[in-house]
Structure formats: C-alpha cells, structure tokens
Design a protein around this motif. Sequence first.
Motif, PDB file in Angstrom:
ATOM      1  N   GLY A   1       0.810  -1.211   0.000  1.00 45.32           N
ATOM      2  CA  GLY A   1       0.000   0.000   0.000  1.00 45.32           C
ATOM      3  C   GLY A   1       0.839   1.254   0.000  1.00 45.32           C
ATOM      4  N   ALA A   2       1.897   1.263   0.821  1.00 47.30           N
ATOM      5  CA  ALA A   2       2.782   2.419   0.874  1.00 47.30           C
ATOM      6  C   ALA A   2       3.526   2.584  -0.445  1.00 47.30           C
ATOM      7  CB  ALA A   2       3.767   2.267   2.030  1.00 47.30           C
ATOM      8  N   GLY A   3       3.918   1.468  -1.054  1.00 46.00           N
ATOM      9  CA  GLY A   3       4.605   1.547  -2.347  1.00 46.00           C
ATOM     10  C   GLY A   3       3.717   2.142  -3.421  1.00 46.00           C
ATOM     11  N   ARG A   4       2.461   1.728  -3.437  1.00 41.58           N
ATOM     12  CA  ARG A   4       1.535   2.276  -4.429  1.00 41.58           C
ATOM     13  C   ARG A   4       1.273   3.755  -4.169  1.00 41.58           C
ATOM     14  NH1 ARG A   4      -1.351  -2.592  -3.191  1.00 41.58           N
ATOM     15  NH2 ARG A   4      -3.036  -1.342  -2.275  1.00 41.58           N
ATOM     16  N   GLN A   5       1.214   4.143  -2.884  1.00 36.33           N
ATOM     17  CA  GLN A   5       1.053   5.562  -2.569  1.00 36.33           C
ATOM     18  C   GLN A   5       2.235   6.373  -3.096  1.00 36.33           C
ATOM     19  OE1 GLN A   5       0.340   6.130   1.659  1.00 36.33           O
ATOM     20  NE2 GLN A   5      -1.826   6.449   1.236  1.00 36.33           N
ATOM     21  N   ALA A   6       3.442   5.854  -2.892  1.00 34.97           N
ATOM     22  CA  ALA A   6       4.631   6.563  -3.372  1.00 34.97           C
ATOM     23  C   ALA A   6       4.610   6.695  -4.888  1.00 34.97           C
ATOM     24  CB  ALA A   6       5.889   5.833  -2.910  1.00 34.97           C
ATOM     25  N   LEU A   7       4.153   5.653  -5.570  1.00 30.36           N
ATOM     26  CA  LEU A   7       4.053   5.723  -7.032  1.00 30.36           C
ATOM     27  C   LEU A   7       3.038   6.774  -7.449  1.00 30.36           C
ATOM     28  CD1 LEU A   7       4.734   4.560  -9.847  1.00 30.36           C
ATOM     29  CD2 LEU A   7       2.891   2.904  -9.500  1.00 30.36           C
ATOM     30  N   ARG A   8       1.904   6.809  -6.766  1.00 22.80           N
ATOM     31  CA  ARG A   8       0.884   7.795  -7.099  1.00 22.80           C
ATOM     32  C   ARG A   8       1.389   9.214  -6.851  1.00 22.80           C
ATOM     33  NH1 ARG A   8      -4.013   6.136  -3.528  1.00 22.80           N
ATOM     34  NH2 ARG A   8      -4.838   8.086  -4.396  1.00 22.80           N
ATOM     35  N   ALA A   9       2.093   9.423  -5.744  1.00 22.52           N
ATOM     36  CA  ALA A   9       2.664  10.746  -5.473  1.00 22.52           C
ATOM     37  C   ALA A   9       3.700  11.101  -6.527  1.00 22.52           C
ATOM     38  CB  ALA A   9       3.292  10.764  -4.075  1.00 22.52           C
ATOM     39  N   SER A  10       4.471  10.116  -6.958  1.00 24.92           N
ATOM     40  CA  SER A  10       5.463  10.351  -8.002  1.00 24.92           C
ATOM     41  C   SER A  10       4.824  10.829  -9.291  1.00 24.92           C
ATOM     42  CB  SER A  10       6.251   9.060  -8.261  1.00 24.92           C
ATOM     43  OG  SER A  10       7.191   9.222  -9.300  1.00 24.92           O
ATOM     44  N   GLN A  11       3.561  10.414  -9.502  1.00 20.67           N
ATOM     45  CA  GLN A  11       2.816  10.836 -10.681  1.00 20.67           C
ATOM     46  C   GLN A  11       2.135  12.185 -10.490  1.00 20.67           C
ATOM     47  OE1 GLN A  11       2.378   8.968 -13.885  1.00 20.67           O
ATOM     48  NE2 GLN A  11       4.333   8.439 -12.934  1.00 20.67           N
ATOM     49  N   GLY A  12       2.350  12.802  -9.320  1.00 16.00           N
ATOM     50  CA  GLY A  12       1.805  14.133  -9.068  1.00 16.00           C
ATOM     51  C   GLY A  12       0.486  14.153  -8.338  1.00 16.00           C
ATOM     52  N   GLU A  13       0.015  13.004  -7.844  1.00 18.70           N
ATOM     53  CA  GLU A  13      -1.245  12.976  -7.100  1.00 18.70           C
ATOM     54  C   GLU A  13      -1.072  13.602  -5.720  1.00 18.70           C
ATOM     55  OE1 GLU A  13      -3.770   9.578  -6.938  1.00 18.70           O
ATOM     56  OE2 GLU A  13      -2.874   8.670  -8.722  1.00 18.70           O
ATOM     57  N   ASN A  14      -2.185  14.108  -5.198  1.00 19.48           N
ATOM     58  CA  ASN A  14      -2.221  14.649  -3.845  1.00 19.48           C
ATOM     59  C   ASN A  14      -2.838  13.599  -2.931  1.00 19.48           C
ATOM     60  OD1 ASN A  14      -2.595  16.056  -1.443  1.00 19.48           O
ATOM     61  ND2 ASN A  14      -3.196  17.958  -2.467  1.00 19.48           N
ATOM     62  N   LEU A  15      -2.012  12.981  -2.066  1.00 16.53           N
ATOM     63  CA  LEU A  15      -2.487  11.925  -1.183  1.00 16.53           C
ATOM     64  C   LEU A  15      -3.164  12.465   0.060  1.00 16.53           C
ATOM     65  CD1 LEU A  15       0.624   9.560  -1.361  1.00 16.53           C
ATOM     66  CD2 LEU A  15      -1.426   9.503  -2.789  1.00 16.53           C
ATOM     67  N   GLY A  16      -2.957  13.763   0.353  1.00 19.59           N
ATOM     68  CA  GLY A  16      -3.586  14.383   1.506  1.00 19.59           C
ATOM     69  C   GLY A  16      -3.025  13.905   2.824  1.00 19.59           C
ATOM     70  N   GLY A  17      -3.724  14.223   3.893  1.00 18.90           N
ATOM     71  CA  GLY A  17      -3.300  13.828   5.234  1.00 18.90           C
ATOM     72  C   GLY A  17      -1.954  14.412   5.589  1.00 18.90           C
ATOM     73  N   THR A  18      -1.116  13.593   6.204  1.00 17.46           N
ATOM     74  CA  THR A  18       0.215  14.049   6.629  1.00 17.46           C
ATOM     75  C   THR A  18       1.246  13.917   5.524  1.00 17.46           C
ATOM     76  OG1 THR A  18       0.743  11.845   7.497  1.00 17.46           O
ATOM     77  CG2 THR A  18      -0.250  13.434   9.026  1.00 17.46           C
ATOM     78  N   ASN A  19       0.814  13.462   4.358  1.00 13.80           N
ATOM     79  CA  ASN A  19       1.775  13.289   3.275  1.00 13.80           C
ATOM     80  C   ASN A  19       2.279  14.621   2.732  1.00 13.80           C
ATOM     81  OD1 ASN A  19       1.934  10.275   2.556  1.00 13.80           O
ATOM     82  ND2 ASN A  19      -0.263  10.597   2.716  1.00 13.80           N
ATOM     83  N   GLY A  20       1.395  15.592   2.637  1.00 15.00           N
ATOM     84  CA  GLY A  20       1.745  16.869   2.034  1.00 15.00           C
ATOM     85  C   GLY A  20       0.856  17.115   0.823  1.00 15.00           C
ATOM     86  N   GLY A  21       1.271  18.008  -0.049  1.00 17.31           N
ATOM     87  CA  GLY A  21       0.473  18.347  -1.216  1.00 17.31           C
ATOM     88  C   GLY A  21       0.736  17.433  -2.390  1.00 17.31           C
ATOM     89  N   ALA A  22       0.391  17.910  -3.581  1.00 17.85           N
ATOM     90  CA  ALA A  22       0.561  17.121  -4.791  1.00 17.85           C
ATOM     91  C   ALA A  22       2.029  16.730  -4.971  1.00 17.85           C
ATOM     92  CB  ALA A  22       0.082  17.916  -6.003  1.00 17.85           C
TER      93      ALA A  22
END
Length: 392
Positions: free
Chosen positions: A95-116
């Motif tokens: 799950g964390a790996g997929r989140q990192a991939l999505r953020a790498s694509q410019g997505e905004n994960l929200g929460g404590t992750n930060g912005g886009a």
Amino acid sequence: MKVKNVGRVGVVLLAAALGAAAMAGPAMADPNPSTDFRTLTGVGSDTTQDVMNGFGSLVTDGANAKVIASWDARGSVQIKTKAANCTFNRPDGSGAGRQALRASQGENLGGTNGGAGFFQGANVANCVDFARSSSYGGPTPPTTAGNYTYIPFGVDAVALARNANGDIPANISFAQVQRVYKCFDTAIAGNPVTPRMIQAASGTWQFWAGKMGITEAEINLGDYSCLARDTDSNPATPAAPNFERVQEHDGTVLNGNLNQIVPFSAGQFIAQGNTAAIQAATGVTVTDRRGQAALTGMRLPGQAIQQPVVGGILNTAFPLRRDVYNVVPTADLADAAIVNAFVGANSKVCTTTVNVGGTNRSVIELFGFGKRTNGVDLLNAACGATDLKANA
C-alpha cells in the motif's frame, strides 16, 4: 514484546539464539552502490523485495547496464532513488509503495503526506517508476480500467505460521483460522491460540484480512480484542486497543511464543530457505527470518488438506493463493524499458533464468514463487499480462 506460554528453558534459549542470528544477518539488498541510479526504480512490498532484487542484479539493457533498482521495504535509512532530489522514507509494504508511485505521478495523497507529489512529507515527483505489490488495491470486482496497471509476474500462497515447538496442529481448516481471527474461538483443537497482525500497509495483511472477513475499521474500534497487543496495552480497555503490528514474513516473532500464529508468505518462506542457492546464483542476500516458524496445511470445506510448500516448491493449488505484481502507470505501458522488463510472456521478469546446480531455473521460482503461463481470470493472470487496472 510479550513472550507468552513459554514452557521450556530449551525453547527460550533457542529463541534467543535464533533472534540474535537474525539480527546479525544483513537486512537489505538495495542497489549497490546506492548512487547506482538505474532506469526503473521500484519500492513497496516486503513480500517481493528479494525477487525484485534478483531481477535488479540480472536484468540488463543492450549496453549491459543494470535496469531495475528495487529498494527494500525494511531499513531505517532513507533512500535516494534518482540523481536529483528524490530522498524519502522507505515505503514499507504494498500500500505504501503504491502511494509513493501515485505521489510520483503528481497525485495529492492528503493527510500528513503533504500536497501534490508528496509522500510522507517529501516531494517524490518523478522519483518512482513502479511499485511492488502483493495485493490488488482496486475495486471489487476487479476492473480493466484505471490509471495504474497491475502486471503479475508470480503466484504466492499465504499460509498460517505457527511455532514448530508448540501444540497448534500442523493441519487446520480455513474455517478454524477464520473463527480465530474473528475472535469467535480462542483455541484450536483445544490449544489456546493468540492471532497476530502484520503492518496495515502490507499487501499480505490486506489479502489476509479480506480472507478472514475483518476490516481495519473494526480492528480500530476494538471489535477483535483477542488479537495480540503490545506489552503496554491495557486488556481492560478493549475499546482503545494498542494492538501489536509485526513486520511481515518474520518468523522470529514466534520464537518462544508457542501459542501464537501469524500469516506468512509461502514464497518468502521458501526463499528464506534458499539463501545459499540464491546468493550463489544471483549475488542477492536473502535474510533468513523464519526462526521457529512452521507453515500449516489448510483445507476448504469438502476438500483435502493442501500444504503451502511441497518438496520445497510452492503449491499453486493451496487455497489462499494470490498473484504478485509490479504496478506501473497505465500511461507508461508503451515505455520501452517497462515493456522489456515487465510486459508480456517474453519480458525479462517472465523469462530470466539462472544456473542452479547445473540446471537452469526460473528466477521467479528460485525465489519461492510460482509461475503461471496461462491466465484464468483478472486475479489469476499469466505472467506479464496487462489487463488488470485500478486508480490506486
């Protein structure tokens, strides 16, 4: 960690020795040197990190340069995946790996992750090319549309691990396991049992929890008070539990704990027993974390007991089996490096072999996984298939 039901001094001494040996072994197999920035960078699943390290060692391009840089899920040191910027915490689990991939694509994960483009507070835009995933993170039923494509390369089985020195039966039914994890039963065949959980971001846990019929929301509400707790938890306050999450595929958590059980990847269990052959054939160090763990056989209603491992080989007929994936942006399916590495039956991950004792063996199988050449459906697909997709 609370040690429960330790009844024999010899067991305790052996547990200590095994734990020390596990701590002494190497924990990571990142690209070496760490400044070896390669064409494809991947993060995520603990389950498949070792086999992807194998491919990282073996898959080269036309100039004989290594193509795949796969960064381990475990370890305290931050990783740097590209020459410029790209320093961030290790994504621990599918799950964390997929989140990192999505953020790498410019997505905004929200929460404590930060912005886009941010993952866990770090800007990771364009820093990750693929995510290792041992579970499908998309909708039910699975879909063929989405921004991310799940490319299967192997078949795994998730079995129940018990302490080999304890009294938990070597063969049990799926219904028995499910009743224990739902806290309907606190014993198997008259033997007290405490079920343990692995990290929530793990694809293995997501797969296991789905099969057990429990959810994170229910766990957080305290619905399953029988699950193993940290030593500072208060059993009198089940509505505010402090449940213990352990690292997946680490059998040493069962050392001395004779009545505890935990889900464990059969592929990982096999690979951890193949350390010498893997080291000799690929140069990759796999840490043997099995400890005192043994895998149980399992049966579904009306069916015979199936063992997860038969003759040192993964049993693809085991009831709780799953595909394991490398997840890439769907828009990158035309990228030559991704096609060459992951896409189709002729891709590098599907075809690379190594010599083991005078015999050529599939890298997939050497690292404990099964290989499927003919697909059955979206969740039981052939190596290199690109039909399964999702937006997460």
